[in-house]
Design an enzyme around this catalytic site. Sequence first.
Site, PDB file in Angstrom:
ATOM      1  N   GLN A 174       0.858  -1.104  -0.058  1.00 60.22           N
ATOM      2  CA  GLN A 174       0.049  -0.234   0.094  1.00 60.22           C
ATOM      3  C   GLN A 174       0.834   1.300   0.198  1.00 60.22           C
ATOM      4  O   GLN A 174       1.160   1.909  -1.151  1.00 60.22           O
ATOM      5  CB  GLN A 174      -0.953   0.223   1.240  1.00 60.22           C
ATOM      6  CG  GLN A 174      -1.987  -1.311   1.027  1.00 60.22           C
ATOM      7  CD  GLN A 174      -3.056  -1.093   2.085  1.00 60.22           C
ATOM      8  OE1 GLN A 174      -3.310  -0.134   2.939  1.00 60.22           O
ATOM      9  NE2 GLN A 174      -4.018  -1.960   2.221  1.00 60.22           N
ATOM     10  N   ASN A 217      22.890  -5.883  20.340  1.00 62.46           N
ATOM     11  CA  ASN A 217      23.071  -5.485  21.715  1.00 62.46           C
ATOM     12  C   ASN A 217      23.702  -4.228  21.768  1.00 62.46           C
ATOM     13  O   ASN A 217      23.266  -2.967  22.038  1.00 62.46           O
ATOM     14  CB  ASN A 217      23.419  -6.476  22.923  1.00 62.46           C
ATOM     15  CG  ASN A 217      23.326  -5.970  24.199  1.00 62.46           C
ATOM     16  OD1 ASN A 217      23.148  -4.639  24.351  1.00 62.46           O
ATOM     17  ND2 ASN A 217      23.804  -6.423  25.329  1.00 62.46           N
ATOM     18  N   ALA A 268       0.484   7.581   6.972  1.00 62.97           N
ATOM     19  CA  ALA A 268      -0.004   8.635   7.733  1.00 62.97           C
ATOM     20  C   ALA A 268      -0.978   8.526   8.737  1.00 62.97           C
ATOM     21  O   ALA A 268      -0.479   8.884   9.836  1.00 62.97           O
ATOM     22  CB  ALA A 268      -0.195   9.878   6.832  1.00 62.97           C
ATOM     23  N   SER A 274     -11.980  10.236   5.162  1.00 58.11           N
ATOM     24  CA  SER A 274     -12.467   8.926   4.226  1.00 58.11           C
ATOM     25  C   SER A 274     -12.887   9.532   2.914  1.00 58.11           C
ATOM     26  O   SER A 274     -13.773   8.897   2.208  1.00 58.11           O
ATOM     27  CB  SER A 274     -13.296   7.975   5.068  1.00 58.11           C
ATOM     28  OG  SER A 274     -12.745   7.466   5.903  1.00 58.11           O
ATOM     29  N   GLN A 327      -7.936  -1.453   2.368  1.00 58.67           N
ATOM     30  CA  GLN A 327      -8.322  -0.550   3.381  1.00 58.67           C
ATOM     31  C   GLN A 327      -8.955  -1.112   4.487  1.00 58.67           C
ATOM     32  O   GLN A 327      -8.745  -0.833   5.575  1.00 58.67           O
ATOM     33  CB  GLN A 327      -8.819   0.580   2.781  1.00 58.67           C
ATOM     34  CG  GLN A 327      -8.279   1.583   1.890  1.00 58.67           C
ATOM     35  CD  GLN A 327      -7.137   2.070   2.676  1.00 58.67           C
ATOM     36  OE1 GLN A 327      -7.075   2.986   3.688  1.00 58.67           O
ATOM     37  NE2 GLN A 327      -5.987   2.125   2.272  1.00 58.67           N
ATOM     38  N   GLU A 344     -11.296   4.770   6.860  1.00 56.08           N
ATOM     39  CA  GLU A 344     -11.417   4.962   8.378  1.00 56.08           C
ATOM     40  C   GLU A 344     -12.343   3.844   9.051  1.00 56.08           C
ATOM     41  O   GLU A 344     -12.098   3.385   9.941  1.00 56.08           O
ATOM     42  CB  GLU A 344     -11.892   6.257   8.896  1.00 56.08           C
ATOM     43  CG  GLU A 344     -10.775   7.343   8.675  1.00 56.08           C
ATOM     44  CD  GLU A 344     -11.269   8.911   8.629  1.00 56.08           C
ATOM     45  OE1 GLU A 344     -10.537   9.325   9.656  1.00 56.08           O
ATOM     46  OE2 GLU A 344     -12.370   9.208   8.388  1.00 56.08           O
TER      47      GLU A 344
END
Length: 1337
Positions: A116, A269, A804, A1087, A1201, A1268
Amino acid sequence: MAEGTRCDYLTFFVNGKKVIERIVDPETTLLSYLRGKLRLTGTKYGCGGGGCGACTVMVSRYQTQTKRITHFPANACLLPVCQLQGAAVTTVEGIGSTKTRLHPVQERIAKAHGSQCGFCTPGMVMSMYALLRNQPQPTLDDITEALAGNLCRCTGYRPIVDGCKTFCENSNCCQLNGKECCLMNGAKPVENGENDFPELFNKADLLPLDPTQELIFPPELIMMAETQVPTTQTFCGERMTWVSPVSLDEVLDLKSAHPQAPILMGNTNVGPDIKFKGVVHPVIISPTRVPELFEVTRTPQGVSIGAGSSLAAVRAELESLVKELPEEHAELYRALLLQLGSLAGPQIRSVATLGGNVVSAYPNSDLNPVLAAGNCRVLAVSKGGRREIPINRDFFVGFGKTALKPDEIVLSVFIPVSKKGEFVRAFRQAPRKENALATVNAAMRVVFSEGSSMVHEISIFHGGVGPSTVYASKTCKQITGKPWSEETLNAAYPVLLEEMCLPPSAPGGKVDFRRAVSLSFLFKFFLQMQQKLHIMGVAQQGLPENMRSGTEPLPSQLQPSYQEFQGVPVGQDSRDPVGRPLMHRSALSQATGEAMYCDDLPKTEGELFLVIVTSTKAHAKILNIDTTEALKVPGVVDVITAKDIPGKKFRTFTGITEELLAVNEVTCVGQMICAVAGDTKSYAKRGAAAVKITYEELPERVFTVEEAIQKQSFFQPQREIWRGDVSEGFRKAEHIHEGEIRLGGQEHFYMETQSMLVVPVGEEKELNVYLSTQHPAYAQESIAETLDIPSNRVSCHVKRIGGAFGGKVTKTCILASITAVAALKTERAVRLVLERGEDMLITGARHPVLGRYKVGYMNDGQIIAADIMYYTNAGNTADESLLVIEKILLHLDNAYSIPNLRGRSTACKTNLPSNTAFRGFGVPQSMLVTENMMNDVALRLGRAAEEIRDINMYKEVSLTHYKQMFDPLNLRRCWQECMEKSSYQSRRKDIDQFNQLNRWKKRGISVIPIKYGVGFAEGFLNQAAALVHIYKDGSVLVSHGGAEMGQGIHTKMQQVASRELQIPSNLIHISETSTNTVPNTCPSAASFGTDANGMAVKDACEILYNRLEPIRKKNPKGSWQAWISEAFLLKISLSATGYYRGPDCDMDWEKQEGAPYAYFTYGACCSEVEVDCLTGDYRTIRTDIVVDIGRSINPSVDIGQIEGAFVQGLGLYTMEELKFSPSGVLYTRGPGQYKIPAICDMPLKFNVYLLAGTQNPSAIYSSKGIGEPTLFLGSSVFFAIKDAVVAARRDAGMTGLFEFHSPATPERTCMACATHFARMVPESTASSVQPWAIESP
Ligand SMILES: Cc1cc2nc3c(=O)[nH]c(=O)nc-3n(C[C@H](O)[C@H](O)[C@H](O)COP(=O)(O)OP(=O)(O)OC[C@H]3O[C@@H](n4cnc5c(N)ncnc54)[C@H](O)[C@@H]3O)c2cc1C
Ligand code: FES
Ligand code: FES
């Protein structure tokens, strides 16, 4: 090191090309070398600490002893370039390219829609590639194991796995493809579909894997290895000298001369300590070419494994021993293998060494408890001689300390074979099943007297319960000499509990949980041994059936998943791409590493790097900012403070201002104060560390919502909304219940951190700004105001964003403004790329919420009144919090018609970093409270929660509580289809039966509906524009206002333009989103990106198409190119802007009514989990999602999505925890401490169905926004866990409501299950002791 030490040069290969490096700085990692020096930017920087896998490369080495070439995946961010002598490195660019030939891995991950935003993709590709080089026909388990060290924040992993599993031998069988599943689910040919069972990608036309086409190992390196006598190499840097000896004597000499110098092997480490803790080692000894460290010797007593062996090599050796040895002798080996299987990811295991793990002496090392319980020994050598040291309680002397002398090294570790009658088991509980350090682990070994169940000897070691590996001596003493019986063990638990004594302030927190799980492990060991003794015929009684679940692992086998979507309507032109599952338009470039992200832009001449200096105090006056020392650091060019800002020194969000750089006062740890510009990142970092800030701490500090309520620390206004008469409703209600639930914050964890590059053009204060933002127009505006220049001087360019999720709007603009100040002041290009830790500290997260509710309901389950109060922790500035609290109220009804409903919400002002937008913008918090209320009502009435949900759901055309009319038909359809497709009713019965038969494992199921408003409630944001150019050759350039952040908006815009212009997609290009092509754009958020920009692109294309009409009519059979040539000759403009004036959504908070949304997206989701009550671990067994997204423009993008958002929601509600110290310092600053879902968290069966036959007149081509909404569906896993916990509590004799907050981590789940062991732990709430972390912000 003595001055004048000779420095050697380094020879290795990268992608088949020889690299000779004459000046090597030992501090250089392979990642920075690849990206900076070789300009191979396909390998990405995600965390710098080995935790995310974005930097995965393959390293190949020739082994002279075996004459074999080994290939392994490695994290380039931890691999010192000095270690590469004689190695061949393969990066994503080396295996294939869109310009030449794609590698099948690249092609398949891309075509399966596994990319994506693409930032994780090169790492995924390389992990899979390394697997295939070793195993061309892997199993599904091999694949999931190979990808365990790679994180993806976008996809939810299912499509990545689907792409990769095409390499499995039986990849065409329906089991792997999900076809069987499709038929089992009774899928029917789709109405009006041209294809009965359309698939997301076509497996038939994939490139075959041809191992003969792979890069060969450079023969020159083989020659070198065979003919050249290895010699010691020394590399000198500014601060560090690196010596790579080739003989043991040399190592011992060096260690004697430099006892403090680390023996650097895997650097897993030492590397993180250098990077994150600022440790400087003047000398490093790296004996990776000393053969004795890799020797393996088998004897009848056991195996001695060279300390330099990688954990992968140790695993291979033990696997071979387990195959060869009689079962009884391999007890210890199997226990070690169990831990090695889940220790870190393959990249770490390939380089981290056995010696390194033992000597690092981590408190939660997975190996040390097993080695200690198993009576293993290390062979320590020094110039003075050699000695064997048992690995026991005396070996671990403190945090990170062992009994080794400073000049000693570990040459090998001896691991004995197990004796007859000896049994060893290992246990582990981590915040995530894979690639996560254990919260608690343990190893237990018991020796029974021959032929009896009498304990002859027992040893129990725990990790994670103290500063080092802990020996439970008293418990062992308590059990020794007693029969293996319930009675014996019952007497041992209190002793163990006492030994696992952690103070309430113990680092890492989770004190009660850690103690409880330690007991659970002993109980599990008891059960396992009891069963074993029965099998051996020693114990008469085996384990009762229902107890066996305490010994068995959680299910882990991935099942075929199914994705159902509508085919395009019959008759749709085959060239029309709308409605088809087209691959993300950049997926192939992303998979080959060619796709450019902000930090991949080449360095420009004189470019500076900017590092931000942040507050270390939560609330303090700034007395002085002293930059003198910083400016003296070589390479530091300037320090930018607020005084340097020529224009506006603050940003205003919803009427409240926020300083760009603090001047007089700081109000949280992590607040930006100044910024240091240096010639390189490391100079700027050193400069930043030298800035001295003097503070006077202010007494008033507010961290939690409760403290804010007490001190009335709120941002104004607070919001309220209601319908009906709540008081009257409560009066009429037959029952009233009050409850509350908390939901923690969530870090965006986009894989690409905040990145920007500001380049002054050199005249008239013009700036070109390249940045990773969802809102380029806002960045432009912020920069212009900050610099006091007109916006027309600032061009913001967004090529693509590496994720984002709402986090690249407000803070990005502030960061860009500061970077622009630096660029203007220094007149040089300035780059700012936040480290993962800085990003997590500075940029804020999702708002934590405390929801308190009162609900009135009737005996029949009808809810007639609800009053909900939401307190959000906004942090120190308002940011978008006031909009978030509004959205919270707008969604508080979710899918339910509650006649008398009141909601109030407030943004609490605290001294934590300011929280901001995050996918869903408050809705996931809001609806969790509502759904929890539903659950409470169900529990109170003793009914299934789904019944209560169904009873109260909107059923007919209705008004929301803000009086927007909507038709819930598709909500109901989604709900009903979800119930059917998931076979909810029959599975509910199966689950009840399972729970009756199993005491220690419980299953739970839940179905959650969603009604999600799409669009901006601030109506002016519902607009978009586009600019479409047709060039004379017929190619088309589309620009629009949406930023591509993985959500596929450019792909959809290309589809729209293709349909409207009636030309193939490949003629259409989208280069970037920029403010100089399309001005005044709105954020890519809510959206609404496709809805708005799609209409704008459509508009522009229609204009152009209509302009061509006369030409088309004149020459109907002409080609597109011919029409365009003709149009140019006829002086027809081939450029057009398109505009979309979106719906005038609005919300009047005074009147409490409005139509804030364009429409609603609906869905429902059923999830089933299995919970281990003894540890709180869980696995999502199956998820079925049904979503109404109208007619999908691109089903693969939309399903991507849906799945990605669901898994992000699963993270929010069950895993992800931000932890702050009592003084407000964020602890969780990287993938090591903050766990997002990994491949092991995917539901084992993950079905998605797009509701068929739906329309949406309100959006382009009848589609719906989907970015969303489905995040909230992840809460179905939370409620399924809660359902399982109810069953566990019932067995524990507890009924009724109980406190269960989100996220449902193993800690919360285990403690809520209230097993005997959890209840044995007294609560560690000693008020006088400060806990390690703030309990609930
Ligand atoms: C992302 C990540 C995840 C991890 N997850 C886990 C996990 O789940 N479980 C777990 O147990 N561990 C985990 N680890 C820790 C990892 O296993 C150890 O860091 C590793 O084993 C150390 O080996 P190394 O070769 O990299 O050591 P290095 O970093 O090279 O060295 C570490 C220390 O060991 C010393 N040392 C190394 N070899 C010798 C020797 N032969 N003689 C004397 N001293 C020596 C060095 O001087 C140094 O002080 C994780 C680490 C990372 C980065
Ligand atoms: S960048 Fe290397 S693992 Fe994250
Ligand atoms: S596609 Fe994996 S992080 Fe974005």
